[in-house]
Design a protein around this motif. Sequence first.
Motif, mmCIF file in Angstrom:
data_model
loop_
_atom_site.group_PDB
_atom_site.id
_atom_site.type_symbol
_atom_site.label_atom_id
_atom_site.label_comp_id
_atom_site.label_asym_id
_atom_site.label_seq_id
_atom_site.Cartn_x
_atom_site.Cartn_y
_atom_site.Cartn_z
ATOM 1 N N ASP A 95 0.855 -1.190 0.000
ATOM 2 C CA ASP A 95 0.000 0.000 0.000
ATOM 3 C C ASP A 95 0.890 1.239 0.000
ATOM 4 O OD1 ASP A 95 -1.907 1.902 0.238
ATOM 5 O OD2 ASP A 95 -2.762 1.187 2.121
ATOM 6 N N LEU A 96 1.182 1.756 -1.184
ATOM 7 C CA LEU A 96 2.096 2.887 -1.286
ATOM 8 C C LEU A 96 1.589 4.146 -0.575
ATOM 9 C CD1 LEU A 96 3.420 2.499 -4.936
ATOM 10 C CD2 LEU A 96 4.534 1.880 -2.800
ATOM 11 N N PRO A 97 0.327 4.505 -0.665
ATOM 12 C CA PRO A 97 -0.122 5.686 0.087
ATOM 13 C C PRO A 97 0.084 5.549 1.587
ATOM 14 C CG PRO A 97 -1.725 5.113 -1.590
ATOM 15 C CD PRO A 97 -0.738 3.988 -1.548
ATOM 16 N N ALA A 98 -0.009 4.332 2.099
ATOM 17 C CA ALA A 98 0.117 4.129 3.544
ATOM 18 C C ALA A 98 1.529 4.410 4.037
ATOM 19 C CB ALA A 98 -0.286 2.702 3.917
ATOM 20 N N VAL A 99 2.526 4.246 3.166
ATOM 21 C CA VAL A 99 3.903 4.486 3.593
ATOM 22 C C VAL A 99 4.355 5.918 3.280
ATOM 23 C CG1 VAL A 99 4.611 2.079 3.483
ATOM 24 C CG2 VAL A 99 4.778 3.481 1.435
ATOM 25 N N ARG A 100 3.444 6.716 2.735
ATOM 26 C CA ARG A 100 3.633 8.164 2.574
ATOM 27 C C ARG A 100 4.861 8.535 1.754
ATOM 28 N NH1 ARG A 100 2.367 10.052 8.858
ATOM 29 N NH2 ARG A 100 0.295 9.089 8.976
ATOM 30 N N GLY A 101 5.226 7.698 0.808
ATOM 31 C CA GLY A 101 6.291 8.054 -0.104
ATOM 32 C C GLY A 101 7.681 8.103 0.494
ATOM 33 N N THR A 106 8.925 2.454 3.011
ATOM 34 C CA THR A 106 8.458 1.643 1.886
ATOM 35 C C THR A 106 9.244 0.342 1.782
ATOM 36 O OG1 THR A 106 7.785 3.604 0.642
ATOM 37 C CG2 THR A 106 8.117 1.581 -0.608
ATOM 38 N N LEU A 107 10.564 0.430 1.889
ATOM 39 C CA LEU A 107 11.392 -0.769 1.759
ATOM 40 C C LEU A 107 11.194 -1.713 2.938
ATOM 41 C CD1 LEU A 107 14.720 0.735 0.358
ATOM 42 C CD2 LEU A 107 12.737 -0.150 -0.876
ATOM 43 N N LEU A 123 14.962 -9.723 2.244
ATOM 44 C CA LEU A 123 16.031 -8.734 2.259
ATOM 45 C C LEU A 123 15.825 -7.773 1.099
ATOM 46 C CD1 LEU A 123 19.005 -11.250 2.591
ATOM 47 C CD2 LEU A 123 17.946 -10.001 4.475
ATOM 48 N N VAL A 124 15.956 -6.475 1.372
ATOM 49 C CA VAL A 124 15.894 -5.477 0.307
ATOM 50 C C VAL A 124 17.078 -4.537 0.469
ATOM 51 C CG1 VAL A 124 14.584 -3.602 -0.751
ATOM 52 C CG2 VAL A 124 13.371 -5.588 0.149
ATOM 53 N N SER A 125 17.917 -4.452 -0.555
ATOM 54 C CA SER A 125 19.023 -3.490 -0.527
ATOM 55 C C SER A 125 18.495 -2.155 -1.031
ATOM 56 C CB SER A 125 20.192 -3.976 -1.384
ATOM 57 O OG SER A 125 19.805 -4.135 -2.739
ATOM 58 N N ALA A 126 18.831 -1.098 -0.286
ATOM 59 C CA ALA A 126 18.302 0.228 -0.582
ATOM 60 C C ALA A 126 19.247 0.993 -1.495
ATOM 61 C CB ALA A 126 18.116 1.008 0.716
ATOM 62 N N PRO A 127 18.723 1.994 -2.191
ATOM 63 C CA PRO A 127 19.601 2.892 -2.948
ATOM 64 C C PRO A 127 20.498 3.657 -1.982
ATOM 65 C CG PRO A 127 17.277 3.200 -3.536
ATOM 66 C CD PRO A 127 17.307 2.352 -2.308
ATOM 67 N N PRO A 128 21.616 4.173 -2.457
ATOM 68 C CA PRO A 128 22.430 5.038 -1.606
ATOM 69 C C PRO A 128 21.594 6.179 -1.045
ATOM 70 C CG PRO A 128 23.590 4.525 -3.632
ATOM 71 C CD PRO A 128 22.197 3.994 -3.789
ATOM 72 N N ILE A 129 21.885 6.572 0.202
ATOM 73 C CA ILE A 129 21.120 7.641 0.832
ATOM 74 C C ILE A 129 21.157 8.905 -0.018
ATOM 75 C CG2 ILE A 129 20.991 9.116 2.876
ATOM 76 C CD1 ILE A 129 22.237 6.817 4.458
ATOM 77 N N LEU A 332 8.215 -1.851 -6.346
ATOM 78 C CA LEU A 332 9.220 -0.912 -5.860
ATOM 79 C C LEU A 332 9.791 -0.067 -6.998
ATOM 80 C CD1 LEU A 332 11.176 -2.977 -3.177
ATOM 81 C CD2 LEU A 332 9.532 -1.137 -2.819
ATOM 82 N N SER A 333 9.870 -0.624 -8.196
ATOM 83 C CA SER A 333 10.308 0.164 -9.349
ATOM 84 C C SER A 333 9.297 1.264 -9.651
ATOM 85 C CB SER A 333 10.498 -0.736 -10.572
ATOM 86 O OG SER A 333 11.576 -1.634 -10.378
ATOM 87 N N ARG A 334 8.019 0.928 -9.531
ATOM 88 C CA ARG A 334 6.979 1.947 -9.741
ATOM 89 C C ARG A 334 7.090 3.044 -8.690
ATOM 90 N NH1 ARG A 334 1.428 2.811 -8.505
ATOM 91 N NH2 ARG A 334 1.289 0.991 -7.147
#
Length: 343
Positions: A95-101, A106-107, A123-129, A332-334
């Motif tokens: 639910d993308l709206p629930a995680v407020r962008g 989200t991850l 496991l989800v690797s995040a983009p660089p901060i 997650l790409s979306r």
Amino acid sequence: MNDELTDRQREILLRVVEEYVTTGQPVGSRRLVETAGLRVSPSTVRGELSELEARGLLTHPHTSAGRVPTELGYRFYVGGLLERLERPPRPFPLDLPAVRGEVASTLQAATEILSDLTRLLALVSAPPIEPATVRHVEVLLLQEQVVMVVVITSTGAVSKRVLNFGEPVDPGLANWAGQYLNDEVAGLRLGTHLLRQRFERADLSARERGFLEMLRPAFTELLREDQRLFVGGTASLLARLPTGELGAYRRLLEVLEKRVALLEILSDALDRNRPFVRVGTELEHPALASLALVGAPYGLASRPLGAVSLLGPIRMNYEHAIRSVHAAASELSRFAEDYYADN
């Protein structure tokens, strides 16, 4: 070798894998005939099972006449699943709206949902901060055979790496490398093709390229340190594990404490644009030899940002795991396309 299997051998192998994944018990010929509806006799199936075992795709416990898949057997099985992967992927209940962008929330939500859906460790690797760039480089000759390279980024991160050479280092070469790197890579973003090209330029001598190659890990380590790894479902997973699989997961949790090792494994996914599977020794880490990883990259159309993955015992429901990471990576790409368009 596996391409030489007959259609019947392929069918029997797939049935053995699916039955063993479901029950956890060695699979015998009579069981296959009863459950898979094979139109051959148990004796014919026994002969095919023996042939598959001779090819290294199946094995059997000493106390049982039934067979279980080997790593090679699982690899053959998942190869077929990946070839038949559905496109587009199934919807993923994030639910993308629930995680407020927010990227972190989200991850983390994606990892928890994945773990709940599959009962595996997500496991989800995040983009660089932040897309860090190189600000300054120092190449210091500490001793005749000892060089320290220091890399400072635009975010303030600092990497110091001490290198020991087998022979004295030419001071002129060390001075040249420091000047060259400040001239050529300062201002470039970590992990980009442009930065990598500066280490491999054709107009450099073999001696210069070899020396720069020794310095390169100082830059790649910074990129890994700037990444985060989100983990979902650890506590609930351990609570419901079969006793026989606890040892494998204890070793996995030890690796989680050294997350760079897992980030290195997941970084392999960033060169691909589809789900992938690593079984047992393919993970190339002793603590993961009794586990399997199913993953998929996510990111922007122009570049990958991270990877979604599931870790679990080699005896796992691969079809469900592959579909789940495929769906999660698509969602997650979306999210990433929307987030980076707005920021």
